[in-house]
Design an enzyme around this catalytic site. Sequence first.
Site, PDB file in Angstrom:
ATOM      1  N   GLY A 192      45.894  50.929  32.623  1.00 37.33           N
ATOM      2  CA  GLY A 192      44.453  50.832  32.850  1.00 37.33           C
ATOM      3  C   GLY A 192      44.174  49.653  33.762  1.00 37.33           C
ATOM      4  O   GLY A 192      44.919  48.672  33.753  1.00 37.33           O
ATOM      5  N   GLN A 232      39.612  43.169  38.003  1.00 36.20           N
ATOM      6  CA  GLN A 232      41.006  42.698  38.063  1.00 36.20           C
ATOM      7  C   GLN A 232      41.548  42.665  39.489  1.00 36.20           C
ATOM      8  O   GLN A 232      42.612  42.111  39.736  1.00 36.20           O
ATOM      9  CB  GLN A 232      41.902  43.562  37.178  1.00 36.20           C
ATOM     10  N   HIS A 245      39.646  48.158  25.871  1.00 36.03           N
ATOM     11  CA  HIS A 245      40.209  47.033  26.627  1.00 36.03           C
ATOM     12  C   HIS A 245      39.569  46.968  28.030  1.00 36.03           C
ATOM     13  O   HIS A 245      39.163  45.895  28.486  1.00 36.03           O
ATOM     14  CB  HIS A 245      41.727  47.233  26.708  1.00 36.03           C
ATOM     15  N   HIS A 251      36.816  44.268  29.906  1.00 40.22           N
ATOM     16  CA  HIS A 251      36.925  43.639  31.234  1.00 40.22           C
ATOM     17  C   HIS A 251      35.592  43.717  31.975  1.00 40.22           C
ATOM     18  O   HIS A 251      35.139  42.744  32.589  1.00 40.22           O
ATOM     19  CB  HIS A 251      37.966  44.371  32.096  1.00 40.22           C
TER      20      HIS A 251
HETATM   21 NI    NI Z   1      43.493  44.203  30.966  1.00 37.54          NI
END
Ligand code: NI
Length: 173
Positions: free
Chosen positions: A48, A53, A138, A142
Amino acid sequence: MALIPLVKAPDPRLKKVSEPIAVGDIDKTLRRFMDDMLETMYDANGIGLAAIQIGVLKRVTVIDLDPGGPNSKPLYIINPVIVASSTEESTYNEGCLSVPEYWDDVHRPARITVEYLDENAKKQRVEADGLFATCLQHEIDHINGFLFIDHLSKLRRSIALRKSAKAKRLDQD
Ligand code: NI
């Protein structure tokens, strides 16, 4: 397609809340961006990845629970919202491409229902359990400026951040 450098903790960008995507902005350019996210995720052996990110503050994530395997299915997830979660919890040993060299047990609701828009701007509703439920939560964390280590004790979080900072330093050398 292109590989994009990953943002790694500690980094203030990972604590920011991402912005929603306007339905009118779900187009070929966004699809291409999400394909770059997938390629970057596959290259780093992740399942993922959220846009922040790779430094982009948009409410976008890609997931593939079985990269290169028989059940490989890339999911393009835009503006996801958790609309229901079970009181029953499950525990999974999580890691994160933005927190290298650290894994730890995280407790989360075992089952969730998520609504989102897909790459064709079509509204989707999924009921997830197991690894899929963990991964969705998760990634949605983020998008809201949280990391899996924020679910841990202060001590464990500081160990994780130290390891991540060290790995990041070695990476830059
Ligand atoms: Ni992560």
